[in-house]
Design an enzyme around this catalytic site. Sequence first.
Site, PDB file in Angstrom:
ATOM      1  N   ASP A 140       0.830  -1.204   0.000  1.00  0.00           N
ATOM      2  CA  ASP A 140       0.000   0.000   0.000  1.00  0.00           C
ATOM      3  C   ASP A 140       0.870   1.262   0.000  1.00  0.00           C
ATOM      4  O   ASP A 140       1.952   1.281   0.569  1.00  0.00           O
ATOM      5  CB  ASP A 140      -0.886  -0.001   1.252  1.00  0.00           C
ATOM      6  CG  ASP A 140      -1.688   1.276   1.376  1.00  0.00           C
ATOM      7  OD1 ASP A 140      -2.563   1.493   0.520  1.00  0.00           O
ATOM      8  OD2 ASP A 140      -1.414   2.078   2.291  1.00  0.00           O
ATOM      9  N   GLU A 146       1.096  -0.532  -5.231  1.00  0.00           N
ATOM     10  CA  GLU A 146       0.046   0.469  -5.436  1.00  0.00           C
ATOM     11  C   GLU A 146       0.747   1.807  -5.658  1.00  0.00           C
ATOM     12  O   GLU A 146       1.080   2.513  -4.717  1.00  0.00           O
ATOM     13  CB  GLU A 146      -0.882   0.548  -4.206  1.00  0.00           C
ATOM     14  CG  GLU A 146      -2.081   1.433  -4.470  1.00  0.00           C
ATOM     15  CD  GLU A 146      -2.499   2.309  -3.288  1.00  0.00           C
ATOM     16  OE1 GLU A 146      -3.635   2.787  -3.298  1.00  0.00           O
ATOM     17  OE2 GLU A 146      -1.692   2.529  -2.374  1.00  0.00           O
TER      18      GLU A 146
END
Length: 653
Positions: free
Chosen positions: A300, A355
């Site tokens: 993330d 990401e």
Amino acid sequence: TGYELFQKHLLLLEEAEGGLDQFTRSYNSFGVQRLPDNSLFFREWAPAAEALFLTGDFNGWDKFSHPYAKKEFGKWELTIPPRNDKSPAVAHGSKLKVVVHTKDGERLYQEKAVIYDWVHWDPPHHYQVIHPRPKKPSSLRIYEAHVGIASPEGKIASYTNFTTNVLPRIKELGYNCIQLMAIMEHAYYASFGYQITSFFAASSRYGTPEELKELIDVAHSLGIMVLLDVVHSHASNNTEDGLNHFDGSDSCFFHAPPRGEHSLWDSRLFNYSSWEVQRFLLSNLRWWMEEYGFDGFRFDGVTSMLYHHHGIGTGFSGGYSEYFGLQVDEDSLVYLMLANHILHDLYPDCITVAEDVSGMPALCRGLEEGGLGFDYRLAMAIPDKWIQILKERKDEDWDMGNIVFTLTNRRYGEKCIAYAESHDQALVGDKTLAFWLMDKEMYTSMSSLIPMNSIIDRGIQLHKMIRLITHSLGGEGYLNFIGNEFGHPEWLDFPRAGNNESYHYARRQFNLVESDQLRYSQLYRFDRDMNWTEDKYGWLAAPPAFVSAKHQEDKVIVFDRARVVFVLNFHPSKSYQDYRVAVEVPGKYKIKLDSDLGIYGGHGRLDHNTDFFSEPQPYNGRNHSIKVNVNTQYCTFLSSRSKSFNRCRLQGK
């Protein structure tokens, strides 16, 4: 260069403390360890602390009876001998807490209860893993899921519910990988799992660690890999139950402010150059792999890690000056290279996904090429494009060239995971694609017992078309967020003060699929058959598609990939008879997937017994062509290979 820095650092780690393997398994020597004689050994890193004490149920919460001894490099150690009956002094399931005395004479311990306590987990029987990890698939089809919302009930759903009720659905739908969100412990449920308070704890709100191990083991038995949505980009700024101010200083695991604070996320940023932070984070990755059996990670917030500006107030046009300069955080770069090196070296089938919204070049190239070593990146521009089109454009104004550009605009040789929508698009303030398309009509007009009105008809056809073109043209992997495969209505909103702590929008209404009298099951079937058809033809593993037509006036897009020809007509009112379509391989073509079938909520306008024979007439850059009928708002694909599509297999029989 970044690669030289990485090599230098790797050498340091390999020479230190018994080598890389031992260094990245520091979870075996930090925290709490039960020794062979049932003594308990505790170790913490708190360089700025004046003193550390252990308190808990075991000593009646005495804050001074069990002091840690100070060791070098900011480490603290404590050994507690077993009881007289030789059992450990701290019982399984009992609560513990570290009391930190700071150099300023402060005592970091408050009497108030916190949402999550440190619970000592050492059960008499650990879950025994039965099934081996699956091999890395050539075509990655990811089901992004959140355990807590994975039931129709207005409550936090459990690991066991997921294992029993959701895993069989994922298998039936043809996904071969699950990306699990919100597993790392987080005090605030509504943070969607992105404000981590405890990195070495699986969230207890869904059940026990053993139940999570079982979930992953059962997924493996179905041939499904499980990725953890790992948050190493930042940490919750909670002090009572998080890492913030752990040793009384404003740094410790983090950079001192302002560098150590994220202005938009209100969270703390790690000091990736610190030896102990590297030990903590790299060991964390290995712990999730070893302890729970995860098969890899979706990292993330990689954009925030890569740049000192964290992507705040910065647009990325693709110019190289945006990616190579003083704005790049070399410490984070080296950390991500180390993480990928260790994971892929120790676990050859491990998958790592980044990401990153910036488009950093070589993010998904090998370390030896100067890349960062990720296997895939998320194609984050694609869902934004679909939302923008649905918000801003009438059907007749859709720009075919721009849609194709967005779906094909990726760095050659770097694998992308395409998706029409993820959890981001469903969050409160936005809504699912199905709800953008059909909105309040979904409450009253989704019955399959009545003819579709024009809004439902358009919504159901475009829902399928958006998914198929994204799946087949947009990347080397595909992702779907739980529930969206069947057109989940509304949006996602977790219980919080602003909605009276309601769970109404924090659940997935699988009950909608179970009724054949509602059209959700039609979208579900199309998603299932699309995945299983990819499983057979393998377009995700094939080189990028050749786009032979993106006809603006006709609103038709045609491309071929993996010897399969895709034809999509986005026109709201025009159908075409004998429409010429370019093909490369001569021969006989047959319809293999047809969004117009009645079982998918279509109108059944095509005869599937028709054979389409190619003509040696070059067309749109291909040597041959065929003529097909193309209906309004409809997609199909044809194959020249004579494999029959086994419907029994689709139903998981």
